[in-house]
Design a protein around this motif. Structure first.
Motif, PDB file in Angstrom:
ATOM      1  N   HIS A  24       0.836  -1.215   0.000  1.00 59.15           N
ATOM      2  CA  HIS A  24       0.000   0.000   0.000  1.00 59.15           C
ATOM      3  C   HIS A  24       0.865   1.257   0.000  1.00 59.15           C
ATOM      4  CE1 HIS A  24      -3.669  -2.116   0.216  1.00 59.15           C
ATOM      5  NE2 HIS A  24      -3.733  -2.319   1.522  1.00 59.15           N
ATOM      6  N   ILE A  25       1.880   1.273   0.853  1.00 55.81           N
ATOM      7  CA  ILE A  25       2.749   2.453   0.963  1.00 55.81           C
ATOM      8  C   ILE A  25       3.542   2.652  -0.323  1.00 55.81           C
ATOM      9  CG2 ILE A  25       4.735   3.414   2.199  1.00 55.81           C
ATOM     10  CD1 ILE A  25       3.661   2.062   4.721  1.00 55.81           C
ATOM     11  N   ALA A  26       3.992   1.550  -0.924  1.00 54.36           N
ATOM     12  CA  ALA A  26       4.762   1.639  -2.164  1.00 54.36           C
ATOM     13  C   ALA A  26       3.937   2.201  -3.313  1.00 54.36           C
ATOM     14  CB  ALA A  26       5.308   0.267  -2.541  1.00 54.36           C
ATOM     15  N   THR A  27       2.612   2.014  -3.253  1.00 60.02           N
ATOM     16  CA  THR A  27       1.740   2.524  -4.321  1.00 60.02           C
ATOM     17  C   THR A  27       1.219   3.924  -4.019  1.00 60.02           C
ATOM     18  OG1 THR A  27      -0.156   1.383  -3.324  1.00 60.02           O
ATOM     19  CG2 THR A  27       1.039   0.231  -5.072  1.00 60.02           C
ATOM     20  N   GLY A  28       1.730   4.550  -2.935  1.00 57.68           N
ATOM     21  CA  GLY A  28       1.423   5.947  -2.700  1.00 57.68           C
ATOM     22  C   GLY A  28       0.483   6.269  -1.559  1.00 57.68           C
TER      23      GLY A  28
END
Length: 303
Positions: free
Chosen positions: A262-266
């Protein structure tokens, strides 16, 4: 049943569970995955495996699904691929399909496992099976069919009674179109090929007819969260599979993987954590309950 990966020269004890007293037998096991294949139809055998001068006890109970566990994930990929190639080679009818349903919670590694096993099957096929089936010349004997393409469209979520809740819970079973997936599987069975939707993560919607499973693809791994549920249309979907695999992973570990995704996708960390607790973890708990319907349990291993 849990089966550990070991060399062809490893020595083990096998005990047979029966009304008779237990009998221990010393044997030299063949390569582990072939051994697993030979045991797949009888779940009454436990294995005691000696490795590095220490005894590791591996056990099973009657009617439990075999468990695949490896020292590294590549060994698991290789063994599963070698399990599938003989099945494909035995199919003389080009229209026949061996369809595997691969389920597991978010973060279990379903997509990676499916693509890696398919890649290895396609690599092994010319070496081991081409002489057995002159009708198949394509190296792509295996293919992946992801369940992601069967998400409901955002416009369909907008039309629900509570659109805000529908979008917040996207990924729950009721935000998919299982009837369309079942239709695709029935077409694949009856006609030998099918066009299926993919999922465009950049826009958040399915892309119709973006995946083609051809008549030459004898092995098809369908991967997705809810494939082994035993209620409603999902139960009929599960009945379409020749084999049902489940990736077992500690739920906290899988949620950590999803959080990083989730964090990697923004997504901001606080939003990502909220989504985990509100949506991903409840979904994972539902999926884990379906493990009991699997024919084969695959232990998740960190990459």
């Amino acid at each position: 049943m849990e089966v550990s990966l070991s060399s062809a020269t490893s020595r083990s004890c096998i005990y047979h569970s029966s009304p008779e007293p237990l009998r221990l037998e010393r044997v030299k096991l063949p390569k582990w995955d072939r051994y697993l294949l030979s045991l797949s139809s009888t779940r009454r055998i436990g294995v005691l495996s000696a490795e590095s001068n220490s005894l590791k006890i591996l056990y099973c109970q009657k009617r439990e699904a075999p468990v695949v566990a490896g020292r590294c994930i590549e060994e698991v990929y290789d063994a599963l691929a070698e399990r599938l190639v003989p099945t494909a080679a035995a199919m003389s009818n080009p229209n026949l399909k061996h369809i595997v349903g691969l389920a597991g919670p978010p973060g279990a590694g379903k997509s990676t496992l499916a693509s890696e096993v398919v890649r290895r099957v396609n690599k092994l096929w010319p070496q081991k099976a081409s002489s057995l089936d002159s009708q198949v010349t394509s190296p792509d004997i295996a293919a992946v069919l992801p369940m992601d393409g069967y998400h409901l469209y955002r416009s369909q979520l907008d039309a629900m009674e509570n659109p805000k809740e529908a979008h917040a819970r996207r990924g729950a079973p009721w935000t998919f179109n299982p009837e369309l997936l079942l239709k695709s599987l029935k077409i694949l069975r009856s006609q030998g090929s099918v066009y299926a939707p993919s999922f465009d993560h950049s826009v958040g919607d399915p892309v119709e007819d973006d995946i083609f499973v051809s008549i030459q693809n004898k092995v098809v791994i369908v991967e997705g969260n809810y494939l082994l549920l035993d209620n409603g249309v999902w139960k009929e979907i599960a009945s379409m599979f020749d084999e049902k695999w489940f990736i077992e992973v500690d739920i906290n570990k899988s949620m950590q993987r999803v959080l990083k995704r989730h964090i990697a996708t923004g997504k901001p960390p606080d939003v990502a954590k909220w989504r985990i607790e509100y949506n991903d973890r409840p979904n994972a708990e539902t999926i884990i309950e379906s493990k009991k319907n699997a024919d084969l349990i695959i232990k998740s291993i960190d990459f």
